[in-house]
Motif scaffolding. Structure first.
Motif, PDB file in Angstrom:
ATOM      1  N   GLU A 126       0.830  -1.197   0.000  1.00  0.00           N
ATOM      2  CA  GLU A 126       0.000   0.000   0.000  1.00  0.00           C
ATOM      3  C   GLU A 126       0.874   1.260   0.000  1.00  0.00           C
ATOM      4  OE1 GLU A 126      -3.609   2.033   2.625  1.00  0.00           O
ATOM      5  OE2 GLU A 126      -2.493   0.328   3.406  1.00  0.00           O
ATOM      6  N   SER A 127       1.931   1.258   0.793  1.00  0.00           N
ATOM      7  CA  SER A 127       2.789   2.449   0.875  1.00  0.00           C
ATOM      8  C   SER A 127       3.492   2.719  -0.448  1.00  0.00           C
ATOM      9  CB  SER A 127       3.814   2.290   2.002  1.00  0.00           C
ATOM     10  OG  SER A 127       4.668   1.188   1.754  1.00  0.00           O
ATOM     11  N   GLU A 128       3.860   1.673  -1.176  1.00  0.00           N
ATOM     12  CA  GLU A 128       4.509   1.871  -2.476  1.00  0.00           C
ATOM     13  C   GLU A 128       3.560   2.549  -3.458  1.00  0.00           C
ATOM     14  OE1 GLU A 128       7.852  -1.662  -2.921  1.00  0.00           O
ATOM     15  OE2 GLU A 128       5.737  -2.195  -3.167  1.00  0.00           O
ATOM     16  N   MET A 129       2.294   2.205  -3.391  1.00  0.00           N
ATOM     17  CA  MET A 129       1.326   2.845  -4.281  1.00  0.00           C
ATOM     18  C   MET A 129       1.034   4.277  -3.838  1.00  0.00           C
ATOM     19  SD  MET A 129      -1.374  -0.156  -5.313  1.00  0.00           S
ATOM     20  CE  MET A 129      -1.808  -0.631  -3.640  1.00  0.00           C
ATOM     21  N   GLU A 130       0.901   4.481  -2.533  1.00  0.00           N
ATOM     22  CA  GLU A 130       0.518   5.803  -2.031  1.00  0.00           C
ATOM     23  C   GLU A 130       1.582   6.862  -2.259  1.00  0.00           C
ATOM     24  OE1 GLU A 130      -0.462   5.007   2.030  1.00  0.00           O
ATOM     25  OE2 GLU A 130      -2.616   4.886   1.606  1.00  0.00           O
ATOM     26  N   THR A 134       2.627  10.668  -9.122  1.00  0.00           N
ATOM     27  CA  THR A 134       1.535  10.916 -10.063  1.00  0.00           C
ATOM     28  C   THR A 134       0.187  10.716  -9.397  1.00  0.00           C
ATOM     29  OG1 THR A 134       2.947  10.148 -11.868  1.00  0.00           O
ATOM     30  CG2 THR A 134       0.604  10.324 -12.331  1.00  0.00           C
ATOM     31  N   VAL A 135       0.084   9.702  -8.545  1.00  0.00           N
ATOM     32  CA  VAL A 135      -1.164   9.465  -7.812  1.00  0.00           C
ATOM     33  C   VAL A 135      -1.492  10.677  -6.954  1.00  0.00           C
ATOM     34  CG1 VAL A 135      -2.239   8.081  -5.992  1.00  0.00           C
ATOM     35  CG2 VAL A 135      -1.002   6.949  -7.844  1.00  0.00           C
ATOM     36  N   LYS A 136      -0.479  11.202  -6.250  1.00  0.00           N
ATOM     37  CA  LYS A 136      -0.700  12.372  -5.399  1.00  0.00           C
ATOM     38  C   LYS A 136      -1.127  13.580  -6.217  1.00  0.00           C
ATOM     39  CE  LYS A 136       2.722  11.032  -1.882  1.00  0.00           C
ATOM     40  NZ  LYS A 136       4.028  11.387  -1.262  1.00  0.00           N
ATOM     41  N   ALA A 137      -0.429  13.799  -7.336  1.00  0.00           N
ATOM     42  CA  ALA A 137      -0.726  14.960  -8.178  1.00  0.00           C
ATOM     43  C   ALA A 137      -2.121  14.866  -8.778  1.00  0.00           C
ATOM     44  CB  ALA A 137       0.322  15.081  -9.283  1.00  0.00           C
ATOM     45  N   GLU A 138      -2.505  13.681  -9.263  1.00  0.00           N
ATOM     46  CA  GLU A 138      -3.840  13.490  -9.859  1.00  0.00           C
ATOM     47  C   GLU A 138      -4.929  13.730  -8.814  1.00  0.00           C
ATOM     48  OE1 GLU A 138      -4.903  12.429 -12.946  1.00  0.00           O
ATOM     49  OE2 GLU A 138      -2.977  12.108 -13.938  1.00  0.00           O
ATOM     50  N   GLN A 139      -4.709  13.229  -7.595  1.00  0.00           N
ATOM     51  CA  GLN A 139      -5.709  13.405  -6.558  1.00  0.00           C
ATOM     52  C   GLN A 139      -5.870  14.882  -6.197  1.00  0.00           C
ATOM     53  OE1 GLN A 139      -4.834  11.676  -2.759  1.00  0.00           O
ATOM     54  NE2 GLN A 139      -6.857  12.126  -1.919  1.00  0.00           N
ATOM     55  N   GLU A 140      -4.760  15.579  -6.034  1.00  0.00           N
ATOM     56  CA  GLU A 140      -4.818  17.000  -5.681  1.00  0.00           C
ATOM     57  C   GLU A 140      -5.490  17.820  -6.782  1.00  0.00           C
ATOM     58  OE1 GLU A 140      -0.817  18.100  -4.837  1.00  0.00           O
ATOM     59  OE2 GLU A 140      -0.714  16.887  -2.994  1.00  0.00           O
ATOM     60  N   ALA A 141      -5.177  17.496  -8.032  1.00  0.00           N
ATOM     61  CA  ALA A 141      -5.742  18.243  -9.159  1.00  0.00           C
ATOM     62  C   ALA A 141      -7.249  18.027  -9.277  1.00  0.00           C
ATOM     63  CB  ALA A 141      -5.047  17.835 -10.455  1.00  0.00           C
ATOM     64  N   SER A 142      -7.702  16.804  -8.979  1.00  0.00           N
ATOM     65  CA  SER A 142      -9.122  16.491  -9.152  1.00  0.00           C
ATOM     66  C   SER A 142      -9.960  16.949  -7.969  1.00  0.00           C
ATOM     67  CB  SER A 142      -9.307  14.979  -9.329  1.00  0.00           C
ATOM     68  OG  SER A 142      -9.017  14.297  -8.116  1.00  0.00           O
ATOM     69  N   THR A 147      -9.634   7.309  -4.713  1.00  0.00           N
ATOM     70  CA  THR A 147     -10.382   6.093  -5.050  1.00  0.00           C
ATOM     71  C   THR A 147      -9.431   4.908  -5.147  1.00  0.00           C
ATOM     72  OG1 THR A 147     -10.126   6.387  -7.442  1.00  0.00           O
ATOM     73  CG2 THR A 147     -12.038   7.446  -6.393  1.00  0.00           C
ATOM     74  N   GLY A 148     -10.001   3.708  -5.057  1.00  0.00           N
ATOM     75  CA  GLY A 148      -9.196   2.502  -5.218  1.00  0.00           C
ATOM     76  C   GLY A 148      -8.563   2.444  -6.591  1.00  0.00           C
ATOM     77  N   LEU A 149      -9.282   2.929  -7.615  1.00  0.00           N
ATOM     78  CA  LEU A 149      -8.741   2.884  -8.975  1.00  0.00           C
ATOM     79  C   LEU A 149      -7.553   3.829  -9.125  1.00  0.00           C
ATOM     80  CD1 LEU A 149      -8.968   1.681 -11.793  1.00  0.00           C
ATOM     81  CD2 LEU A 149     -10.574   3.512 -12.389  1.00  0.00           C
ATOM     82  N   LEU A 150      -7.665   5.028  -8.528  1.00  0.00           N
ATOM     83  CA  LEU A 150      -6.547   5.962  -8.611  1.00  0.00           C
ATOM     84  C   LEU A 150      -5.348   5.447  -7.811  1.00  0.00           C
ATOM     85  CD1 LEU A 150      -5.292   8.554  -9.566  1.00  0.00           C
ATOM     86  CD2 LEU A 150      -6.460   9.783  -7.725  1.00  0.00           C
ATOM     87  N   LEU A 151      -5.604   4.868  -6.654  1.00  0.00           N
ATOM     88  CA  LEU A 151      -4.522   4.319  -5.844  1.00  0.00           C
ATOM     89  C   LEU A 151      -3.760   3.231  -6.600  1.00  0.00           C
ATOM     90  CD1 LEU A 151      -3.024   4.093  -3.097  1.00  0.00           C
ATOM     91  CD2 LEU A 151      -4.772   2.412  -2.428  1.00  0.00           C
ATOM     92  N   THR A 152      -4.491   2.407  -7.341  1.00  0.00           N
ATOM     93  CA  THR A 152      -3.864   1.281  -8.058  1.00  0.00           C
ATOM     94  C   THR A 152      -3.485   1.637  -9.496  1.00  0.00           C
ATOM     95  OG1 THR A 152      -6.059   0.431  -8.682  1.00  0.00           O
ATOM     96  CG2 THR A 152      -5.059  -0.440  -6.661  1.00  0.00           C
ATOM     97  N   PRO A 177       8.658   7.169 -12.001  1.00  0.00           N
ATOM     98  CA  PRO A 177       8.180   6.294 -10.924  1.00  0.00           C
ATOM     99  C   PRO A 177       7.232   5.198 -11.402  1.00  0.00           C
ATOM    100  CG  PRO A 177       8.172   8.564 -10.180  1.00  0.00           C
ATOM    101  CD  PRO A 177       8.479   8.603 -11.646  1.00  0.00           C
ATOM    102  N   HIS A 178       6.472   5.463 -12.481  1.00  0.00           N
ATOM    103  CA  HIS A 178       5.592   4.425 -13.034  1.00  0.00           C
ATOM    104  C   HIS A 178       6.411   3.269 -13.606  1.00  0.00           C
ATOM    105  CE1 HIS A 178       1.687   6.232 -12.528  1.00  0.00           C
ATOM    106  NE2 HIS A 178       2.126   7.370 -13.037  1.00  0.00           N
ATOM    107  N   VAL A 179       7.486   3.616 -14.301  1.00  0.00           N
ATOM    108  CA  VAL A 179       8.351   2.577 -14.863  1.00  0.00           C
ATOM    109  C   VAL A 179       9.024   1.804 -13.733  1.00  0.00           C
ATOM    110  CG1 VAL A 179      10.353   2.126 -16.347  1.00  0.00           C
ATOM    111  CG2 VAL A 179       8.716   3.917 -16.971  1.00  0.00           C
ATOM    112  N   GLU A 180       9.402   2.520 -12.690  1.00  0.00           N
ATOM    113  CA  GLU A 180      10.072   1.886 -11.554  1.00  0.00           C
ATOM    114  C   GLU A 180       9.169   0.841 -10.888  1.00  0.00           C
ATOM    115  OE1 GLU A 180      11.931   3.159  -7.207  1.00  0.00           O
ATOM    116  OE2 GLU A 180      11.618   4.692  -8.736  1.00  0.00           O
TER     117      GLU A 180
END
Length: 349
Positions: A126-130, A134-142, A147-152, A177-180
């Motif tokens: 969970e921590s690796e996804m959180e 990009t997940v953080k940026a997308e959440q802040e922008a929206s 959501t579970g979908l954004l987290l994963t 980070p996505h490639v990583e």
């Protein structure tokens, strides 16, 4: 030797692969894609589409996902999604994507790809996804809850890349980070079960970021983006009403004069010239002359693409066939990979 998790290491590996692509392109499988949230614009074209066509021409096994499921990571509706998807295919074709050499498909049409989410989710924490930026940026922008979908989201991207055994992904620095996390998933699966997936490299692009006409990030929502589907007249009107400043002498100063700099950058990338050189040439001609010049070079550059786009718009049966056939091919590839995964996990009954 740079730290293996560093940007320097990623850049070194990217440079090595770029060089090898020129002589050994058949050893590489590329995956890239777009979310169908609106029309593609000049930022998409110069940022990714040009490079996709180049890799296709080199003979790389190319795959493009239209990530329709990812639209709902941060949006509450799929309104207009069908229209956006088909127009995206039209843009791809007009820009030179050849469906005989590049596989184009949609997430929602390939259930076998999405089924890879289940074993892949067991390989990340969970921590690796959180902590994925990009997940953080997308959440802040929206402004939405996470959501579970954004987290994963990063795991779903790993499914996109690995279903076709992708080993190169064109990215900007912020997408590394996505490639990583994809590489971690591939490595952990191979170590835990059996060697199924390749090592994945982020191909860093050297293309400068093209700003919107007002100097901000290019975005349809800001009204500062020239869409590929625009006519020459629509392009001229948009450039004409773009904000510059009251200073007559044209200079290239991205921080002090973002609007002027954005127009110069647009002209530079369309002509292959340095923005400062164009600024010096226009000089005291002012913003009016600058806007006329930008309009001319943009419309000249995109005239053949727009002509091809008009032809494809008049043959939507062909456009739909491209996607139907691409989806069928993607399903066959994904089914074969899923069979390998189940076999490696001992889940064949």
């Amino acid at each position: 030797m740079p730290n293996e998790g560093s940007y320097e290491a990623a850049l070194r590996r990217s440079d090595e692969v770029h060089a090898d692509l020129e002589v050994n392109s058949g050893a590489y499988t590329m995956l890239t894609g777009d979310r169908p949230t609106g029309r593609l614009h000049l930022g998409h074209y110069f940022g990714t589409l040009v490079d996709r066509v180049r890799l296709q021409a080199l003979g790389v096994h190319a795959n493009i996902v239209i990530a329709d499921y990812q639209v709902i990571t941060d949006r509450d509706t799929t309104e207009h999604i069908r229209d956006n998807v088909y127009n995206m295919v039209v843009d791809y074709l007009a820009c030179g994507i050849d469906p005989d050499r590049t596989l184009v498909f949609t997430h929602s049409a390939v259930p076998e790809l999405n089924q890879l989410m289940l074993p892949f989710l067991s390989l990340v924490t969970e921590s690796e996804m959180e902590r994925n930026p990009t997940v953080k940026a997308e959440q802040e922008a929206s402004g939405h809850a996470l959501t579970g979908l954004l987290l994963t989201y990063p795991v779903h991207q790993a499914c996109d890349i690995l279903f076709c055994k992708g080993n190169v992904v064109p990215v900007g620095r912020d997408q590394l980070p996505h490639v990583e996390i994809t590489s971690k998933i591939a490595r952990r699966f191979n170590e835990r079960y059996a060697p199924v997936f390749p090592e994945v490299t982020g191909l860093l692009t050297s293309t400068p970021l093209l700003p919107g006409l007002d100097g901000r990030k290019m975005s349809k929502s800001y009204g500062n983006a020239i869409s590929l589907c625009m006519t020459a007249d629509e392009t001229a009107r948009l450039i004409k009403k773009s904000k510059t400043d009251s200073e007559r002498n044209i200079t290239f100063d991205p921080e002090g004069r973002p609007g002027v700099a954005a127009l110069l950058t647009t002209a530079g990338i369309c002509t292959g010239r340095e923005p400062a050189e164009i600024a010096a040439e226009i000089g005291m001609g002012g913003s009016g002359q600058l806007k006329r010049y930008v309009t001319e070079v943009v419309n000249d550059y995109f005239a053949p693409i727009r002509e091809r786009r008009r032809r494809y718009e008049q043959d939507m049966d062909y456009v739909r066939d491209v996607l139907t056939e691409g989806n069928a091919r993607a399903r066959r590839i994904a089914a074969a990979t899923l069979d390998e995964v189940r076999d490696a996990m001992g889940m064949t009954y």
